[in-house]
Enzyme design. Structure first.
Site, short mmCIF file in Angstrom:
data_model
loop_
_atom_site.label_atom_id
_atom_site.label_comp_id
_atom_site.label_asym_id
_atom_site.label_seq_id
_atom_site.Cartn_x
_atom_site.Cartn_y
_atom_site.Cartn_z
N GLY A 96 -26.28 -15.84 -7.77
CA GLY A 96 -25.06 -16.59 -7.47
C GLY A 96 -24.37 -16.02 -6.26
O GLY A 96 -24.62 -14.88 -5.84
N SER A 99 -17.05 -16.22 -2.79
CA SER A 99 -16.35 -16.10 -1.52
C SER A 99 -16.46 -14.71 -0.90
O SER A 99 -16.41 -14.57 0.32
CB SER A 99 -14.87 -16.45 -1.72
OG SER A 99 -14.30 -15.63 -2.73
N TYR A 100 -16.63 -13.69 -1.73
CA TYR A 100 -16.72 -12.35 -1.16
C TYR A 100 -17.89 -11.54 -1.72
O TYR A 100 -18.09 -10.39 -1.33
CB TYR A 100 -15.41 -11.58 -1.38
CG TYR A 100 -15.16 -11.15 -2.81
CD1 TYR A 100 -15.62 -9.92 -3.27
CD2 TYR A 100 -14.45 -11.95 -3.69
CE1 TYR A 100 -15.39 -9.51 -4.57
CE2 TYR A 100 -14.22 -11.55 -4.99
CZ TYR A 100 -14.68 -10.34 -5.42
OH TYR A 100 -14.45 -9.93 -6.71
N THR A 102 -22.13 -11.57 -3.53
CA THR A 102 -23.38 -12.22 -3.93
C THR A 102 -23.99 -11.39 -5.04
O THR A 102 -23.99 -10.16 -4.98
CB THR A 102 -24.36 -12.30 -2.75
OG1 THR A 102 -23.73 -13.00 -1.67
CG2 THR A 102 -25.62 -13.05 -3.14
N VAL A 103 -24.51 -12.06 -6.06
CA VAL A 103 -25.11 -11.36 -7.20
C VAL A 103 -26.61 -11.60 -7.21
O VAL A 103 -27.07 -12.73 -7.07
CB VAL A 103 -24.49 -11.83 -8.53
CG1 VAL A 103 -25.16 -11.14 -9.71
CG2 VAL A 103 -22.99 -11.55 -8.56
N LYS A 118 -24.13 -6.67 -7.79
CA LYS A 118 -23.01 -7.44 -7.25
C LYS A 118 -22.66 -6.85 -5.90
O LYS A 118 -22.04 -5.79 -5.80
CB LYS A 118 -21.81 -7.37 -8.20
CG LYS A 118 -20.66 -8.29 -7.82
CD LYS A 118 -19.62 -8.33 -8.92
CE LYS A 118 -18.54 -9.37 -8.66
NZ LYS A 118 -17.59 -9.46 -9.79
N ASP A 210 -9.01 -12.71 -18.83
CA ASP A 210 -9.80 -13.87 -18.42
C ASP A 210 -10.90 -14.15 -19.44
O ASP A 210 -12.05 -14.35 -19.07
CB ASP A 210 -10.40 -13.63 -17.03
CG ASP A 210 -10.93 -14.91 -16.39
OD1 ASP A 210 -10.51 -16.01 -16.83
OD2 ASP A 210 -11.76 -14.83 -15.47
#
EC number: 2.7.11.22
Length: 423
Positions: A96, A99-100, A102-103, A118, A210
């Protein structure tokens, strides 16, 4: 019928909000004075009743240093020269991108185990993203079987990489794979693990903030792990209020929807109640389709429109105007979610979690002692923090509808496609 959105980096890696007493970090709402790896000696005091989910703490003072990020190797492998180095991990596939960050699904060259990488992009003009600093600083002190494990932190000039244990799927995707409600025995084990992890972080003065199915990872053996700590916050922060834009709308409590920014661990317990109902019923408890007004109407339709008698102080909340809401009386939860009536004590537990008045919500520890769990082996309450519930004899997940007993096991992995996930 509303559809869950299981996409996003959130369904791969997730953050939390706990700091052990000996590893408290200084946390502040802005980047200008936050050192995530600096300890503080200030005492934090817990004030709460046994059953009350709302726990308040004294604030720790905060200095005025600039934010710093330092490289930290995995505490579990302090002697290995390969930990803390980017070339110690092989990227296998992208899971995935946000915005800041990538995994990636990856593999450790040190021990051959699968990991989730991450990779956070650093920009000189903006510095390290604050949510990444918060996530790293909180997770590095958390050691619990029901919290995703942070193995390693790698800091280079261009990137900050958080190396997590690899977990195959999340509760959102699991429920999508098994529509119509989960096996009641599995719901009980998933909920027990969720409460176990929450009790641990709440006792460590941390809120998750969350909670949603996408942020609850599930391993191929059925272990549930709290993840995604980007919004998590230690309750030792000096600020008494927090942003109310913290929880996905369906799982956001009414006090936050009405503009309250003075909340505590009771915020997380509302999310637990929503997730509990969703696992049993097979649909989201309050699937708002429009806006905050619509979300509140869905809640009040079932739980009743609050007033000063049922919720002291509700009239003083910023967004509460009595004339804006239809006046509903409270209903039995089984009228809205009939499957609660099929499981002993499920409706009672759900009703004690889904309380509009925050201070009436059951705490995580009190929920673990509810009669709903009375048929589980007593040894589950005696486990050490790092022990899985599945180490207790006869504790195992049952097959879901249409599944065989071999669904869970080391030779099986969930058929999950995260490669198309988007933040």
């Amino acid at each position: 019928m509303s559809t869950r959105n299981c996409q996003g980096i959130d369904s791969v890696i997730k953050p939390l909000d706990t700091i052990p007493e000996d590893k408290k970090v200084r946390v502040q709402r802005t980047q200008s004075s936050f050192d995530p790896f600096e300890k503080t000696s200030n005492q934090v005091k817990r004030v709460h009743s046994e059953n009350n989910a709302c726990i308040n703490f004294k604030s720790a003072s905060v200095g005025k240093e600039s934010p710093k990020v330092r490289r930290h190797s995995s505490p579990s492998s302090p002697t290995s020269p390969k930990f803390g180095k980017a070339d110690s991990y092989e990227k296998l596939e992208k899971l995935g991108e946000g915005s800041y960050a990538t995994v990636y699904k990856g593999k450790s060259k040190v021990n051959g185990k699968l990991v989730a990488l991450k990779v956070i992009r650093l920009q000189e003009e903006e510095g390290t993203p604050f949510t990444a600093i918060r996530e790293a600083s909180l997770l590095k002190g958390l050691k619990h079987a029901n919290i995703v494990l942070l193995h390693d932190i790698i800091h280079t000039k261009e990137t900050l990489t958080l190396v997590f244990e690899y977990v195959h799927t999340d509760l959102c995707q699991y429920m999508d794979k098994h529509p119509g409600g989960l096996n009641p025995e599995n719901v009980k084990l998933f909920l027990f693990q969720l409460l176990r992890g929450l009790s641990y972080i709440h006792q460590g003065h941390i809120l998750h903030r969350d909670l949603k199915p996408q942020n609850l990872l599930i391993s191929d053996t059925g272990e549930l792990k709290l993840a995604d700590f980007g919004l998590a916050r230690a309750k030792s922060v000096p600020s008494h209020t927090y942003s109310n834009e913290v929880v996905t709308l369906w799982y956001r409590p009414p006090d936050v929807l009405l503009g309250s920014t003075d909340y505590s661990t009771c915020l997380d317990m509302w999310g637990v109640g929503c997730i509990f109902v969703e696992m049993i019923q097979g649909v989201a408890a309050f699937p708002g389709m429009k806006d905050i007004q619509d979300q509140l109407e869905r809640i009040f339709l079932i739980l009743g429109t609050p007033n000063e008698e049922t919720w002291p102080g509700v009239h003083s909340l910023p967004h509460f105007k009595l004339e804006r809401f239809t006046q509903y009386g409270p209903k039995n939860l089984r009228q809205a979610w009939n499957k609660l009536s099929y499981v002993n004590h499920a409706e009672d537990l759900a009703s004690k979690l889904l309380q509009c008045f925050p201070k009436n919500r059951l705490s995580a520890q009190a929920a673990l002692n509810h009669d709903y769990f009375s048929d589980l082996p007593p040894r589950l309450w005696e486990l050490s923090d790092m022990s899985s519930i599945f180490t207790v004899p006869n504790v195992k997940l049952q097959p879901e509808a249409g599944e065989s007993m071999r669904v869970f096991g080391k030779n099986n992995s969930f058929s999950k496609s995260l490669s198309n996930s988007k933040h």
